[in-house]
Motif scaffolding. Sequence first.
Motif, PDB file in Angstrom:
ATOM      1  N   GLU A 267       0.825  -1.208   0.000  1.00 18.08           N
ATOM      2  CA  GLU A 267       0.000   0.000   0.000  1.00 18.08           C
ATOM      3  C   GLU A 267       0.860   1.260   0.000  1.00 18.08           C
ATOM      4  N   ARG A 268       1.925   1.266   0.791  1.00 18.95           N
ATOM      5  CA  ARG A 268       2.806   2.438   0.819  1.00 18.95           C
ATOM      6  C   ARG A 268       3.486   2.626  -0.528  1.00 18.95           C
ATOM      7  N   TRP A 269       3.901   1.512  -1.159  1.00 15.41           N
ATOM      8  CA  TRP A 269       4.520   1.589  -2.476  1.00 15.41           C
ATOM      9  C   TRP A 269       3.532   2.191  -3.475  1.00 15.41           C
ATOM     10  N   MET A 270       2.284   1.698  -3.425  1.00 10.78           N
ATOM     11  CA  MET A 270       1.280   2.198  -4.356  1.00 10.78           C
ATOM     12  C   MET A 270       0.975   3.670  -4.089  1.00 10.78           C
ATOM     13  N   ASP A 271       0.846   4.063  -2.816  1.00 13.04           N
ATOM     14  CA  ASP A 271       0.590   5.468  -2.493  1.00 13.04           C
ATOM     15  C   ASP A 271       1.695   6.359  -3.042  1.00 13.04           C
ATOM     16  N   HIS A 272       2.926   5.870  -2.948  1.00 12.18           N
ATOM     17  CA  HIS A 272       4.066   6.668  -3.387  1.00 12.18           C
ATOM     18  C   HIS A 272       4.160   6.753  -4.912  1.00 12.18           C
ATOM     19  N   HIS A 273       3.858   5.662  -5.620  1.00 13.76           N
ATOM     20  CA  HIS A 273       4.094   5.606  -7.054  1.00 13.76           C
ATOM     21  C   HIS A 273       2.851   5.719  -7.933  1.00 13.76           C
ATOM     22  N   GLU A 274       1.692   5.389  -7.404  1.00 15.47           N
ATOM     23  CA  GLU A 274       0.505   5.226  -8.244  1.00 15.47           C
ATOM     24  C   GLU A 274       0.100   6.479  -9.015  1.00 15.47           C
ATOM     25  N   ASN A 275       0.192   7.631  -8.410  1.00 14.06           N
ATOM     26  CA  ASN A 275      -0.327   8.836  -9.052  1.00 14.06           C
ATOM     27  C   ASN A 275       0.723   9.679  -9.759  1.00 14.06           C
TER      28      ASN A 275
ATOM     29  N   ASN B  79       0.758   4.166 -15.834  1.00 17.13           N
ATOM     30  CA  ASN B  79       0.296   3.389 -14.683  1.00 17.13           C
ATOM     31  C   ASN B  79      -0.293   2.079 -15.189  1.00 17.13           C
TER      32      ASN B  79
ATOM     33  N   GLU C 204      -3.276   0.236 -12.742  1.00 19.41           N
ATOM     34  CA  GLU C 204      -4.516   0.923 -12.414  1.00 19.41           C
ATOM     35  C   GLU C 204      -5.687  -0.040 -12.503  1.00 19.41           C
TER      36      GLU C 204
ATOM     37  N   TYR D 115      -2.711  -5.595  -8.270  1.00 16.76           N
ATOM     38  CA  TYR D 115      -3.878  -5.431  -7.430  1.00 16.76           C
ATOM     39  C   TYR D 115      -4.087  -6.705  -6.608  1.00 16.76           C
TER      40      TYR D 115
END
Length: 163
Positions: free
Chosen positions: A10-18, A23, A26, A117
């Motif tokens: 989750e932290r990785w996704m928060d940092h990189h997702e946007n 992407n 997604e 996901y």
Amino acid sequence: MVKIDEFVVERWMDHHENDVKHNIAETCCASISLNDLLSFSDKQEDILDYTHKQGYGAIRGSVTLRTNIAKLYGTETAQPVSADRVLVTNGAIQANFLALYTNIGPGDHAICHYPTYQQLYSIPESLGAEVSLWKAEEKNSWEVNLDDLRSMIKANTKLIIIK
């Protein structure tokens, strides 16, 4: 059993997702406005019916929507597509669940590209399947190794999930 530190993911996704150029993990298409949607058609009055009440609706999608989807894809095939053969889901989560639920079970093996996901590896596991993660890693510029994938395939491999 798949063991993953979900907090790290989750932290990785928060940092990189946007903040990425492409992407590829997604779970939905890019959002658009109603004006954007209307601009896709020469017959704008056919796209939206502002008088239609927005209720819960039919479980498989409205007959009108399924008919329109069938017409859209039926013109590209030799055989027309029937509205009865179209299933509308509430986003990719429901579509993924239905695809996994109907295609894998106890005794089966699935290979899932990772990171991805969580649903794509957790649902097969919850249905009794063995899951192997085909990992792409930052140290390898996120490139996947096809030899690694080949080595994971077993006699009972039923799905290879690539997202």
